[in-house]
Design a protein around this motif. Structure first.
Motif, mmCIF file in Angstrom:
data_model
loop_
_atom_site.group_PDB
_atom_site.id
_atom_site.type_symbol
_atom_site.label_atom_id
_atom_site.label_comp_id
_atom_site.label_asym_id
_atom_site.label_seq_id
_atom_site.Cartn_x
_atom_site.Cartn_y
_atom_site.Cartn_z
ATOM 1 N N ALA A 166 0.934 -1.385 0.073
ATOM 2 C CA ALA A 166 -0.086 -0.081 0.110
ATOM 3 C C ALA A 166 0.980 1.191 -0.066
ATOM 4 O O ALA A 166 0.287 2.456 0.058
ATOM 5 N N LEU A 167 2.177 1.346 0.077
ATOM 6 C CA LEU A 167 3.168 2.422 0.146
ATOM 7 C C LEU A 167 2.755 3.332 -1.125
ATOM 8 O O LEU A 167 3.187 2.826 -2.267
ATOM 9 N N ARG A 168 2.566 4.587 -0.788
ATOM 10 C CA ARG A 168 2.192 5.552 -1.896
ATOM 11 C C ARG A 168 3.684 6.504 -1.598
ATOM 12 O O ARG A 168 3.988 7.280 -2.718
ATOM 13 N N VAL A 169 4.103 7.013 -0.593
ATOM 14 C CA VAL A 169 5.212 8.039 -0.313
ATOM 15 C C VAL A 169 6.391 7.441 0.290
ATOM 16 O O VAL A 169 6.083 6.819 1.305
ATOM 17 N N LEU A 170 7.677 7.409 -0.138
ATOM 18 C CA LEU A 170 8.823 7.158 0.454
ATOM 19 C C LEU A 170 9.714 8.195 0.535
ATOM 20 O O LEU A 170 10.141 8.805 -0.635
ATOM 21 N N ASP A 171 10.275 8.495 1.590
ATOM 22 C CA ASP A 171 11.044 9.734 1.882
ATOM 23 C C ASP A 171 12.327 9.408 2.770
ATOM 24 O O ASP A 171 12.148 9.059 3.861
ATOM 25 N N LEU A 172 13.201 9.387 2.084
ATOM 26 C CA LEU A 172 14.643 8.899 2.646
ATOM 27 C C LEU A 172 15.581 10.162 3.080
ATOM 28 O O LEU A 172 15.740 10.872 1.968
ATOM 29 N N SER A 173 16.032 10.457 4.262
ATOM 30 C CA SER A 173 16.799 11.755 4.324
ATOM 31 C C SER A 173 17.881 11.296 5.177
ATOM 32 O O SER A 173 17.853 10.597 6.087
#
Length: 409
Positions: A166-173
């Motif tokens: 179900a993942l729509r948004v992935l943000d890696l910082s």
């Protein structure tokens, strides 16, 4: 904590004020807007009406505080997770170095069991060699829609089995991505992914980073710090609409199958950059913001640098790199623009520059409706040039604050 149904509001109940008499849905909405879960929990002391109300708030926002002992912080997180009675819409956990990895795993496991939809996790491991191993339960979580990780430049390790259905948004910082296959594995496991952000992540300078996903719509890669660039970035996303590539990212860019691309920002740091295959990969773009020198290099290398749908062009450059000759070379390729904007970062040691009447008229054509010169060294726009016959001279002057902007004579 003792579990019980939420007390019903009663106007006659002693000590219940107007707010407390509101329906549960409104009170829960109010609590969910508070800045931290600590504040939400404190509401339980207001009255019997509020005692257990916080346990039905579907958002958790927990941040460590230096004045709080490590054991107290860990106990508080466990206590909150144990007493929440509803599924979690959002779980934001900023725990610094107040944890061990097994503890974080248990917290994540509880959040997964509560069908968490959005997880923000910020960690600051004590050792540079520390690795964040993603729990298997999170990697296969069927409810997770948004995942944001800040790992303080530590390595991220994925489990062998992943799902992210179900993942729509992935943000890696600030994540160590020296294993460039990590992104490929992530993308392959996210069939519904629409947004991907890589902010100040460490890259493998000897490898090609390939970003390929059938449903990705927005991509942002930003590295304005002096971190390691990768050898190149290859992007192949047929539904990509918005792409932003900024800073010290890669030595080369390769674009393929970007048939839906409309908005593009490409502002690479130019040291060591080699000519990239910009065309025809972005052929359908409508709004383009790009570094002037990089753009010219790509134009010279391209067989067919046509952008038939281009409406707005934003050119960024420095004063020492800007010349009217280079500027007009760009205009020669794109005479049908509706809007042209120029951003110049200048050194104020340069006191005076002038464009004569002929050069000024070369900027404007019957098709270019407006040219906007703005954001000189970060300052706001002071001039918009529109097509009218009595345009004579455009001067760039800088010195005192009042003379740093273009003005009419």
């Amino acid at each position: 904590m003792e579990k019980s149904e939420l007390p019903k509001a009663s106007n006659s109940e002693e000590g219940v004020d107007f707010i407390s008499s509101m329906p549960d849905a409104i009170l829960l909405l109010i609590l969910s807007r508070l800045l931290s879960t600590e504040e939400v929990v404190r509401s339980s002391i207001l009255s019997r009406r509020w005692k257990y109300l916080w346990t039905a708030v579907p958002t958790l926002h927990i941040r460590y505080r230096r004045e709080l002992k490590k054991t107290k912080f860990i106990e508080f997180v466990y206590w909150v997770l144990a007493n929440i009675t509803v599924n979690l819409d959002s779980f934001r956990l900023y725990c610094g170095d107040y944890y061990c990895m097994s503890t974080v795993w248990r917290w994540i496991h509880v959040a997964v069991r509560k069908n968490v939809k959005e997880l923000h996790l910020e960690l600051h491991p004590n050792k540079l060699t520390d690795v964040f191993e993603m729990p298997h339960s999170l990697a296969t979580c069927g409810s997770l829609e948004v995942l944001k990780l800040y790992l303080s430049a530590r390595l991220l390790r994925l489990p062998n089995t992943m799902g992210f259905p179900a993942l729509r948004v992935l943000d890696l910082s600030y994540v160590d991505l020296e294993d460039n296959d990590l992104i490929n594995n992530f993308l392959e496991s996210c069939p519904l992914l629409e947004e991907l952000s890589l902010i100040c992540c460490f890259m493998n300078e000897l490898a090609l980073l390939r970003i390929s996903n059938p449903n990705l719509k927005r991509l942002r890669i930003d590295n304005n710090e002096n971190l390691i660039m990768c050898c190149g970035i290859q992007i192949c996303c047929p539904k990509l609409v918005d792409m932003d590539l900024t800073g010290n990212i890669a030595y080369r860019f390769f674009f393929e199958c970007l048939d839906s691309l409309k908005v593009v920002v490409i502002q690479p740091k130019l040291e060591g950059i080699t000519t990239s295959v910009l065309f025809p990969g972005i052929s359908r773009v409508e709004h383009l913001s790009i570094d002037l020198f990089f753009f010219l290099e790509c134009l010279y290398a391209a067989r067919d640098p046509v952008l038939p749908n281009l409406k707005t062009l934003v050119i960024k450059t420095t004063m020492d790199a800007f010349t009217m000759d280079n500027f007009n070379k760009v205009l020669k390729y794109y005479p049908k623009l509706e809007s042209l904007k120029l951003i110049i970062k200048q050194d104020f040691d340069e006191k005076y520059e002038c464009l004569d009447e002929a050069e000024t008229r070369e900027i404007l054509t019957s098709d270019v409706e407006s040219v906007e010169f703005f954001e000189f060294n970060g300052e706001k726009p002071k001039l918009v040039i529109d097509w009218f016959e009595d345009l004579l001279h455009l001067f760039f002057t800088w010195g005192d604050f009042g003379d740093r902007f273009p003005h009419w004579l």
